[in-house]
Write a protein that holds these residues in place. Structure first.
Motif, PDB file in Angstrom:
ATOM      1  N   SER A  43      39.301  28.019  52.278  1.00  0.00           N
ATOM      2  CA  SER A  43      38.401  27.996  51.124  1.00  0.00           C
ATOM      3  C   SER A  43      38.554  29.253  50.275  1.00  0.00           C
ATOM      4  N   ALA A  44      38.731  30.408  50.909  1.00  0.00           N
ATOM      5  CA  ALA A  44      38.950  31.634  50.142  1.00  0.00           C
ATOM      6  C   ALA A  44      40.262  31.572  49.378  1.00  0.00           C
ATOM      7  N   LEU A  45      41.289  31.036  49.996  1.00  0.00           N
ATOM      8  CA  LEU A  45      42.585  30.917  49.340  1.00  0.00           C
ATOM      9  C   LEU A  45      42.504  29.974  48.140  1.00  0.00           C
ATOM     10  N   GLU A  46      41.766  28.891  48.300  1.00  0.00           N
ATOM     11  CA  GLU A  46      41.617  27.945  47.206  1.00  0.00           C
ATOM     12  C   GLU A  46      40.861  28.572  46.038  1.00  0.00           C
ATOM     13  N   GLY A  47      39.844  29.374  46.324  1.00  0.00           N
ATOM     14  CA  GLY A  47      39.120  30.035  45.255  1.00  0.00           C
ATOM     15  C   GLY A  47      39.960  31.067  44.522  1.00  0.00           C
ATOM     16  N   ALA A  96      36.082  39.038  40.371  1.00  0.00           N
ATOM     17  CA  ALA A  96      35.953  37.681  40.905  1.00  0.00           C
ATOM     18  C   ALA A  96      36.545  37.581  42.308  1.00  0.00           C
ATOM     19  N   ALA A  97      37.671  38.236  42.548  1.00  0.00           N
ATOM     20  CA  ALA A  97      38.274  38.215  43.886  1.00  0.00           C
ATOM     21  C   ALA A  97      37.355  38.885  44.906  1.00  0.00           C
ATOM     22  N   SER A  98      36.703  39.969  44.513  1.00  0.00           N
ATOM     23  CA  SER A  98      35.766  40.623  45.424  1.00  0.00           C
ATOM     24  C   SER A  98      34.577  39.722  45.731  1.00  0.00           C
ATOM     25  N   ARG A  99      34.094  39.003  44.725  1.00  0.00           N
ATOM     26  CA  ARG A  99      32.968  38.097  44.949  1.00  0.00           C
ATOM     27  C   ARG A  99      33.363  36.945  45.880  1.00  0.00           C
ATOM     28  N   ILE A 100      34.573  36.451  45.725  1.00  0.00           N
ATOM     29  CA  ILE A 100      35.035  35.362  46.604  1.00  0.00           C
ATOM     30  C   ILE A 100      35.088  35.836  48.058  1.00  0.00           C
TER      31      ILE A 100
END
Length: 297
Positions: free
Chosen positions: A130-134, A86-90
Motif C-alpha cells: 500500500s505504501a508503494l502504491e501511494g 507527501a512521501a513523508s505523510r504516506i
C-alpha cells in the motif's frame, strides 16, 4: 436357644446381601462411564513418531515465513517540496517513518533549479504494497522501479538452533567451572565460557537484526524535478555567450602557454647543438681552403 440363633443368622445374611447389592449399584455407573470414556485402542493403527514443536510453540505447518522486502523508485515530480512532504505523510499513514533524507547539490548551468532528493522510508512489512502504491502516484512521469525480496526463514531457524546449542554448552562449562579445583583449570574454563557467550551475543544480534529487517520494509524514493524537453531564454543565451567567450580566452591562453613552454625548451637545445655544429663546419671549410691553396701552388 437354637431358635433364637436362626433368626439372628438370617438377619445377618439379609444385611450382607443388601450391602453387596448397594455396592454393585454404585460400581455399575462408574464402570459404565469408564467404558464409555475410554474406547478400546485400535490395534490396526500404527504408532506415529512425535513431531518436535518449534521454539515459539506453534505447529510446524503454521511457521511464518520471514521475508526482507526492499524497493527503490525514481520519480519526476512537478514540485519537489510538495512531493517530499507527501512521501513523508504516506510513510506516517502506513505506520512507518522517514529514516534518512539526502539532497543532491547542483552546480553550473543547473544551479538555478532544485537538486534531486532521495528519501529512505521504513514501513511495516504488512503495509509495504500500500505504501508503494501511494508513492507511485507522486510522479508525473514513469521512472524506474526495483523490488527485491529475501527469504531469511532458514537463517532464522538455524540461528535459533545454534543459540540453543551454545546455551547448553555454556551451562556445561559453568557446571565444570563449579567442580574445578585448580586455578589454572578455572581460568581455562572461564575463557571457554567467555568465547561461548561472545558467540551467543553475536548470533542474537544477527537474529535481532533479521527480525527488525523483516518487521520493517525499506523503500528508497528518488524525487527529481521535471524539466521541459526544450527551454530557451535570453538569460540562457547570454550565459552561453559568456561561456563561449570564456572558452575562447582559455583556449588562446593555452596556446600561448604551450608556445612559451616549447620555446623555453627548444631555444636552449638549439644553442646547445648549433654552436658546436657551426664551429665544426667552419673548421672543415678552413681545412678545405688550405688543401686547395696547397694544390694550386
Amino acid at each position: 436357644m437354637g431358635l433364637s440363633r436362626r433368626p439372628l443368622a438370617g438377619s445377618l445374611v439379609v444385611t450382607a446381601l443388601v450391602m453387596a447389592g448397594c455396592a454393585m449399584n454404585k460400581a455399575a455407573p462408574g464402570s459404565g462411564s469408564s467404558a464409555a470414556e475410554a474406547p478400546p485402542p485400535a490395534a490396526s493403527a500404527p504408532a506415529r513418531p512425535a513431531v518436535p514443536a518449534p521454539a515459539d510453540g506453534k505447529p510446524a505447518s503454521d511457521e511464518v515465513r520471514r521475508i526482507v522486502k526492499k524497493a527503490s523508485l525514481e520519480l519526476e515530480v512537478k514540485d519537489l517540496g510538495d512531493a517530499q512532504a507527501a512521501a513523508s505523510r504516506i510513510a506516517e499513514r502506513e505506520g512507518g517513518f522517514v529514516a534518512s533524507t539526502e539532497r543532491q547539490a547542483v552546480s553550473g548551468e543547473e544551479a538555478r533549479g532544485e537538486g534531486a532528493v532521495t528519501l529512505t522510508l521504513r514501513v511495516p512489512a504488512a503495509h509495504f504494497s500500500s505504501a508503494l502504491e501511494g508513492l507511485r502516484h507522486l510522479g508525473t512521469g514513469t521512472g524506474s522501479e526495483r523490488i527485491s525480496t529475501e527469504d531469511v526463514t532458514e537463517e532464522t531457524i538455524d540461528l535459533d538452533a545454534r543459540i540453543h546449542v551454545q546455551r547448553e554448552l555454556e551451562a556445561q562449562f559453568l557446571e565444570i567451572l563449579k567442580r574445578a579445583s585448580k586455578v589454572e583449570d578455572a581460568l581455562n574454563v572461564q575463557r571457554e565460557v567467555a568465547g561461548v557467550r561472545t558467540e551467543i551475543e553475536r548470533m542474537e544480534g544477527r537474529r535481532r537484526f533479521l527480525e527488525h529487517e523483516t518487521a520493517l520494509s525499506t523503500i528508497s524514493v528518488a524525487l527529481a524535478p521535471s524539466r521541459p524537453l526544450v527551454s530557451a531564454s535570453f538569460s540562457d543565451f547570454s550565459s552561453s555567450v559568456v561561456h563561449a567567450a570564456s572558452d575562447s580566452v582559455n583556449l588562446g591562453a593555452g596556446i600561448v602557454t604551450v608556445t612559451i613552454r616549447a620555446l623555453g625548451v627548444l631555444v636552449p637545445l638549439t644553442l646547445l647543438l648549433a654552436v658546436p655544429l657551426a664551429l665544426a663546419i667552419r673548421a672543415l671549410r678552413r681545412r678545405s681552403a688550405r688543401r686547395l691553396a696547397a694544390a694550386e701552388a
